[in-house]
Scaffold this active site. Structure first.
Site, PDB file in Angstrom:
ATOM      1  N   LYS A  10      42.765  32.169  64.113  1.00  0.00           N
ATOM      2  CA  LYS A  10      43.304  31.028  64.863  1.00  0.00           C
ATOM      3  C   LYS A  10      43.023  29.710  64.135  1.00  0.00           C
ATOM      4  O   LYS A  10      43.926  28.881  63.940  1.00  0.00           O
ATOM      5  CB  LYS A  10      42.685  30.974  66.259  1.00  0.00           C
ATOM      6  CG  LYS A  10      43.022  29.720  67.038  1.00  0.00           C
ATOM      7  CD  LYS A  10      44.497  29.581  67.333  1.00  0.00           C
ATOM      8  CE  LYS A  10      44.804  28.217  67.917  1.00  0.00           C
ATOM      9  NZ  LYS A  10      46.268  28.056  68.181  1.00  0.00           N
TER      10      LYS A  10
ATOM     11  N   ASN B 117      45.989  27.075  61.596  1.00  0.00           N
ATOM     12  CA  ASN B 117      46.238  25.632  61.678  1.00  0.00           C
ATOM     13  C   ASN B 117      45.699  24.901  60.452  1.00  0.00           C
ATOM     14  O   ASN B 117      46.292  23.923  59.996  1.00  0.00           O
ATOM     15  CB  ASN B 117      45.643  25.071  62.959  1.00  0.00           C
ATOM     16  CG  ASN B 117      46.491  25.465  64.163  1.00  0.00           C
ATOM     17  OD1 ASN B 117      47.682  25.770  64.016  1.00  0.00           O
ATOM     18  ND2 ASN B 117      45.893  25.481  65.341  1.00  0.00           N
TER      19      ASN B 117
ATOM     20  N   CYS C 278      45.640  20.140  67.535  1.00  0.00           N
ATOM     21  CA  CYS C 278      45.397  21.422  66.852  1.00  0.00           C
ATOM     22  C   CYS C 278      44.970  21.181  65.403  1.00  0.00           C
ATOM     23  O   CYS C 278      43.844  21.463  65.015  1.00  0.00           O
ATOM     24  CB  CYS C 278      46.666  22.267  66.854  1.00  0.00           C
ATOM     25  SG  CYS C 278      47.276  22.631  68.481  1.00  0.00           S
TER      26      CYS C 278
END
Ligand code: SAJ
Length: 484
Positions: free
Chosen positions: A232, A236, A290
């Site tokens: 995860k 990003n 993010c």
């Protein structure tokens, strides 16, 4: 890992009830999609009855969505889930024990962006509350973006301490990071592949069983909990890196008198097995919640989990942190372009009136988290400029007046600076807006490749654009006022 977990889960049988902690833009769509899935009998949304968010409990139990903005299908999914009695929202955490599985989707913002330490407080509070009512044979899943090592470390410890139970023996524990984008929450949960990482294989399988309830075209990608946390944060981090690469290329193109978009087209034309280049888009900076933080989650994970093991050159800054610095530099480059543009007709930032177009961090959205326009505004105000901000979607922002009157912000503007790719900014009329500015040669700085440089230069604007080395030193069209 004890072998007692698998039989315990089998004894409990298929997951028929789910608790979702955190009624936000991740938890709400997840909860109602669980409620609508075949075989699911009961879903509880757990929401603290706090002054800032307690209102959501009543709204949700009336079948209404407390989320802003357009979210296709969400309103009807909520209404139907409540009407059928399969979903309810409650502040009563003691009801956690009624669920076969509990997911936690609580934001982990930065307490203070300057020290880049995430605020795990709200998430850990939620974990503790779940632990206090945890029963044997339950599954706990973290959906929030966390520093790698959190699930098997602090989260596990908090749950075991609060429940007196043991993860991997008495209950299953996993990380399944959310990958939703505002505006397409329901579709993303159904269609995006779902990374599912347990602290052990039975936990991974139990979490996979849970998410199969909501996936349509998306598939399960099983791995360990820590690998899921790294995935995860890395997805990003690598996006941020790609953007930094093309931002640096844009700066180089400006210096070499080249149009970065020609170069981008050229590089992008190289397609085929394994030779494709993923060239993203240069711009005025990178905002949002993010990409501005996940790099630091990954860095912290590598340096804490990898402490004394990580082999990386001591004298080298992380490539990923360099990428963050490049993207964070772009707003000050926009200030440099504005100052250089003004200087072409002997003006300076000091005393200049600037129309700043776009406060949202992303085009056609009202999401103003970590807007790149903010450091730009601070910089030019510190240099003596007066700034008026326009945004067609953002209603308000602490300490920053935001206008909806586009003509109004153009009045008397020495410079117009475009920060966000809102559609409204693609159709600015160079003659009319120059007239509104009242200046012979107003400056336009295009941070998102929104306008045609020649259409503005041709009627007397001074143009500067990110990556537009082919236009940034253009001759100024000396026009008398009669042609304006
Ligand atoms: N940006 C650029 N150039 C680009 C792309 C974006 O300058 O080529 C800027 C945008 O202007 C914005 C910032 O970067 O200021 C972030 O843009 P984003 O498109 O990455 O939007 P986010 O921050 O909402 O990213 C989310 C992430 N999704 C999740 O975390 C679940 C990201 O992983 C997705 O790739 C992204 O949405 C997406 O693709 O929409």
């Amino acid at each position: 890992m004890s072998s007692s977990l698998a039989p315990l889960l089998a004894e409990r049988g298929p997951i028929r009830s789910v608790g979702v902690v955190g009624m936000g833009y991740v938890g709400i769509p997840a909860a109602v999609l669980f409620a609508h899935s075949p075989g699911m009998e009961r879903v509880l949304g757990f929401q603290r009855d706090s002054p800032s968010s307690g209102f959501k409990i009543g709204m949700l139990n009336r079948g209404e969505s407390p989320l802003k903005g357009e979210e296709p299908e969400l309103e009807s999914l909520i209404a139907e889930a409540v009407r059928s009695g399969r979903f309810a929202c409650t502040p009563d955490f003691s009801r956690v024990g009624e669920c076969d599985a509990v997911t936690l989707a609580i934001q982990t913002p930065f307490a203070d962006p300057s020290d880049l330490l995430p605020d795990f407080g709200p998430l850990f509070d939620g974990i503790r509350k779940v632990g206090e009512h945890l029963e044997r044979g339950m599954l706990v899943v973290l959906e929030s973006t966390v520093t790698p090592g959190t699930t098997v470390g602090p989260a596990r410890e908090l749950l075991e301490e609060a429940s007196g139970l043991r993860a991997g023996t008495d209950f299953a524990l996993a990380h399944a990071p959310e990958r939703v984008m505002v505006g397409r929450l329901v579709r993303n949960i159904r269609e995006h592949d779902r990374i599912v990482g347990g602290i052990d294989p039975p936990s991974t399988e139990r979490a996979a069983e849970l998410y199969r309830h909501v996936l349509t075209t998306g598939r399960i990608i099983p791995m360990t909990a820590t690998a899921a946390e790294v995935t995860k944060t890395a997805e990003n981090t690598l996006r941020d890196l790609q953007i930094a690469a093309v931002n640096q290329l844009a700066l180089y193109c400006e210096a070499m008198g080249v149009n970065v978009y020609d170069v981008r087209d050229g590089v992008d034309s190289l397609k085929g097995e394994g030779i494709t280049r993923a060239v993203l888009w240069p711009g005025a900076g990178v905002g949002g919640h993010c990409l501005t933080k996940d790099t630091y989650h990954l860095e912290r994970g590598a340096h804490t989990l990898g402490k004394d093991i990580l082999d990386f050159p001591d004298d080298l800054m992380s490539l990923y942190v360099v990428a963050r610095r490049i993207n964070e530099f772009m707003p000050s480059h926009m200030a440099r372009l504005t100052s250089d543009g003004l200087a072409r007709t002997g003006r300076r930032l000091d005393g200049a009136r600037i129309a700043l177009l776009g406060w949202a961090f992303i085009g056609n959205s009202d999401d103003a988290r970590n807007p790149p326009a903010e450091p730009f505004r601070d910089l030019v105000i510190a240099s003596g400029a007066e700034v008026r901000v326009h945004d067609p979607h953002v209603h308000s922002y602490p300490g920053v007046p935001i206008s909806r009157d586009l003509d109004g912000v153009f009045e008397g503007a020495d410079a117009v600076v475009i920060f966000t790719s809102h559609d409204e900014y693609r159709s600015l009329d160079p003659v009319r807006t120059r007239h509104l500015s009242g200046h012979e040669h107003p400056v336009i700085v295009d941070g998102r490749n929104m306008v045609d440089p020649d259409a503005f230069i041709g009627v007397g604007w001074i143009y500067k654009g990110i990556g537009r080395g082919d236009r940034n030193e253009h001759p100024v069209a000396w026009l008398d006022r009669r042609t304006s």
